[in-house]
Every structure is written in structure tokens, then in C-alpha cells.
Design a protein around this motif. Structure first.
Motif, mmCIF file in Angstrom:
data_model
loop_
_atom_site.group_PDB
_atom_site.id
_atom_site.type_symbol
_atom_site.label_atom_id
_atom_site.label_comp_id
_atom_site.label_asym_id
_atom_site.label_seq_id
_atom_site.Cartn_x
_atom_site.Cartn_y
_atom_site.Cartn_z
ATOM 1 N N SER A 50 0.717 -1.271 -0.053
ATOM 2 C CA SER A 50 0.134 -0.132 0.027
ATOM 3 C C SER A 50 0.861 1.196 -0.103
ATOM 4 O O SER A 50 0.292 2.194 -0.195
ATOM 5 N N THR A 51 2.056 1.223 0.361
ATOM 6 C CA THR A 51 3.005 2.276 0.458
ATOM 7 C C THR A 51 3.956 2.303 -0.932
ATOM 8 O O THR A 51 4.530 3.397 -1.181
ATOM 9 N N ALA A 52 3.737 1.523 -1.837
ATOM 10 C CA ALA A 52 4.052 1.503 -3.229
ATOM 11 C C ALA A 52 5.582 1.587 -3.299
ATOM 12 O O ALA A 52 6.177 2.390 -3.865
ATOM 13 N N PRO A 53 6.444 0.728 -2.413
ATOM 14 C CA PRO A 53 7.678 0.781 -2.711
ATOM 15 C C PRO A 53 8.120 0.289 -4.298
ATOM 16 O O PRO A 53 7.275 -0.315 -4.892
ATOM 17 N N ALA A 54 9.255 0.589 -4.514
ATOM 18 C CA ALA A 54 9.768 0.084 -6.062
ATOM 19 C C ALA A 54 9.829 -1.363 -6.050
ATOM 20 O O ALA A 54 9.509 -1.980 -7.201
ATOM 21 N N THR A 55 10.100 -2.041 -4.873
ATOM 22 C CA THR A 55 10.507 -3.522 -5.030
ATOM 23 C C THR A 55 9.912 -4.006 -3.610
ATOM 24 O O THR A 55 10.114 -3.381 -2.544
ATOM 25 N N LEU A 56 9.386 -5.222 -3.617
ATOM 26 C CA LEU A 56 8.967 -6.130 -2.482
ATOM 27 C C LEU A 56 9.634 -7.321 -2.618
ATOM 28 O O LEU A 56 9.759 -7.850 -3.552
ATOM 29 N N VAL A 57 10.711 -7.696 -1.435
ATOM 30 C CA VAL A 57 11.363 -8.785 -1.431
ATOM 31 C C VAL A 57 10.748 -9.662 -0.418
ATOM 32 O O VAL A 57 10.551 -9.562 0.653
ATOM 33 N N LEU A 58 10.322 -10.959 -0.885
ATOM 34 C CA LEU A 58 10.001 -12.309 -0.013
ATOM 35 C C LEU A 58 11.264 -13.074 0.081
ATOM 36 O O LEU A 58 11.727 -13.634 -0.932
ATOM 37 N N ASP A 59 11.857 -13.177 1.345
ATOM 38 C CA ASP A 59 12.768 -13.926 1.668
ATOM 39 C C ASP A 59 12.361 -15.343 2.309
ATOM 40 O O ASP A 59 11.702 -15.185 3.344
ATOM 41 N N PHE A 60 12.491 -16.534 1.566
ATOM 42 C CA PHE A 60 11.778 -17.797 1.800
ATOM 43 C C PHE A 60 13.095 -18.668 2.638
ATOM 44 O O PHE A 60 12.987 -19.645 2.676
ATOM 45 N N GLY A 61 14.071 -17.918 3.018
ATOM 46 C CA GLY A 61 15.206 -18.816 3.523
ATOM 47 C C GLY A 61 14.864 -19.926 4.547
ATOM 48 O O GLY A 61 15.545 -20.752 4.927
ATOM 49 N N GLY A 62 13.942 -19.474 5.550
ATOM 50 C CA GLY A 62 13.433 -20.079 6.769
ATOM 51 C C GLY A 62 12.226 -21.075 6.273
ATOM 52 O O GLY A 62 11.618 -21.514 7.338
ATOM 53 N N LEU A 63 11.692 -21.009 5.237
ATOM 54 C CA LEU A 63 10.433 -21.762 4.737
ATOM 55 C C LEU A 63 10.572 -23.225 4.701
ATOM 56 O O LEU A 63 11.671 -23.693 4.384
ATOM 57 N N GLN A 64 9.783 -23.941 5.554
ATOM 58 C CA GLN A 64 9.469 -25.269 5.634
ATOM 59 C C GLN A 64 8.671 -26.247 4.920
ATOM 60 O O GLN A 64 8.790 -27.199 4.529
ATOM 61 N N PHE A 65 7.523 -25.446 4.870
ATOM 62 C CA PHE A 65 6.332 -26.054 4.005
ATOM 63 C C PHE A 65 5.339 -25.093 3.361
ATOM 64 O O PHE A 65 5.347 -23.843 4.068
ATOM 65 N N VAL A 66 5.015 -25.239 2.326
ATOM 66 C CA VAL A 66 3.750 -24.516 1.679
ATOM 67 C C VAL A 66 2.851 -25.434 1.155
ATOM 68 O O VAL A 66 3.042 -26.448 0.614
ATOM 69 N N ASP A 67 1.698 -24.577 1.249
ATOM 70 C CA ASP A 67 0.571 -25.395 0.598
ATOM 71 C C ASP A 67 0.108 -24.364 -0.323
ATOM 72 O O ASP A 67 0.456 -23.555 -0.620
ATOM 73 N N SER A 68 -1.425 -24.777 -0.974
ATOM 74 C CA SER A 68 -1.675 -24.079 -2.074
ATOM 75 C C SER A 68 -2.537 -22.717 -1.637
ATOM 76 O O SER A 68 -2.171 -21.695 -2.280
ATOM 77 N N THR A 69 -2.736 -22.627 -0.299
ATOM 78 C CA THR A 69 -3.065 -21.065 0.135
ATOM 79 C C THR A 69 -1.846 -20.313 0.317
ATOM 80 O O THR A 69 -1.967 -19.291 -0.116
ATOM 81 N N GLY A 70 -0.750 -20.929 0.803
ATOM 82 C CA GLY A 70 0.547 -20.226 0.567
ATOM 83 C C GLY A 70 1.077 -19.731 -0.753
ATOM 84 O O GLY A 70 1.468 -18.573 -0.763
ATOM 85 N N LEU A 71 0.706 -20.511 -1.623
ATOM 86 C CA LEU A 71 1.104 -20.206 -2.850
ATOM 87 C C LEU A 71 0.128 -18.981 -3.464
ATOM 88 O O LEU A 71 0.672 -18.355 -4.149
ATOM 89 N N SER A 72 -0.898 -19.184 -2.955
ATOM 90 C CA SER A 72 -1.843 -18.186 -3.461
ATOM 91 C C SER A 72 -1.466 -16.666 -2.767
ATOM 92 O O SER A 72 -1.624 -15.649 -3.436
ATOM 93 N N VAL A 73 -0.830 -16.886 -1.676
ATOM 94 C CA VAL A 73 -0.613 -15.428 -1.081
ATOM 95 C C VAL A 73 0.925 -15.161 -2.025
ATOM 96 O O VAL A 73 0.797 -13.610 -2.215
ATOM 97 N N ILE A 74 1.567 -15.848 -2.584
ATOM 98 C CA ILE A 74 2.618 -15.333 -3.192
ATOM 99 C C ILE A 74 2.105 -14.638 -4.562
ATOM 100 O O ILE A 74 2.398 -13.453 -5.080
ATOM 101 N N VAL A 75 1.147 -15.368 -5.114
ATOM 102 C CA VAL A 75 0.629 -14.771 -6.272
ATOM 103 C C VAL A 75 -0.170 -13.369 -5.955
ATOM 104 O O VAL A 75 -0.121 -12.525 -6.740
ATOM 105 N N HIS A 76 -0.836 -13.437 -4.996
ATOM 106 C CA HIS A 76 -1.485 -12.266 -4.601
ATOM 107 C C HIS A 76 -0.481 -10.995 -4.275
ATOM 108 O O HIS A 76 -0.775 -9.982 -4.759
#
Length: 127
Positions: A50-76
């Protein structure tokens, strides 16, 4: 979409934000990104985008598991960024998430930063 044969949601989701560069805030995600935990990440993404930065970085270095809902958040995150001219970058993408992104066709939407992993730990390059 289980990773490593684990049961989902055995590691609570941890979301932390580094705003030291206001043009490229970093959201670090650790634990299980699943149905029961994904809303906290979605809220954080919405607040930052909502603050419109030039770039948003998602760092998944500690991710252990993802399901379809998690994937939908990335697409969101990608869709919200598109609406506000914010580029989404993924960093430290684990192999299991890389495989899911590739299988679902999401890889083509997203830009990923190079990892500091050893060459054996990196995904093969695509042409």
C-alpha cells in the motif's frame, strides 16, 4: 504439496520485516506457510504494498512447508504489486518451493534474486 514428507503446520509461521531500505522492504518468511497461517503474511504484504515501494522482496530462507493457500499469497503479492508498480522479488527460494512454482507456472510471473547457496543447492537454469 507437502515438502520433505512432513506433516503440514508443524512449524509455526514467522514473518519479520526489514524496512531499512524503504524502496525495497524485505519480508522474511520462516516455518509453514499454510492455510492456518497464511493470513499474517497476506496482511503484511498488503500493508507494505500500500506504500508502493519500488520492490518488495520475499525471503523464503526459513520456509519449511507451503500449501496451495501459501502459494496463493505469493500470487496475491505479485498481483497487488502489479497494481501499484511494485516489483516482487523472491530470495532464498528452497528447492521444494521452486519445484511448486515451476509446476504451477508461477515462475514466469516472478523475479528471483540469486541465492548465496552452493552451486549444488541451486536450481538448474532454464533457457
Amino acid at each position: 504439496m507437502l515438502s520433505h514428507g512432513r506433516r503440514p503446520e508443524t512449524s509455526p509461521l514467522s514473518v519479520s520485516v526489514d524496512r531499512s531500505d524503504p524502496d525495497a522492504p524485505v519480508i522474511r518468511v520462516a516455518g509453514d506457510l499454510a492455510y492456518a497461517s497464511a493470513e499474517s503474511l497476506r496482511r503484511e504484504i498488503d500493508q507494505i504494498v500500500s506504500t508502493a515501494p519500488a520492490t518488495l522482496v520475499l525471503d523464503f530462507g526459513g520456509l519449511q512447508f507451503v500449501d496451495s493457500t501459501g502459494l496463493s499469497v505469493i500470487v496475491h503479492a505479485w498481483r497487488e504489486g502489479q497494481q501499484r508498480d511494485t516489483r516482487l522479488r523472491l530470495r532464498a527460494v528452497p528447492r521444494f518451493l521452486q519445484a511448486i512454482l515451476d509446476m504451477t507456472g508461477v515462475t514466469g510471473l516472478l523475479a528471483r534474486e540469486p541465492t548465496d547457496a552452493a552451486p549444488d543447492d541451486q536450481s538448474p537454469a532454464t533457457a
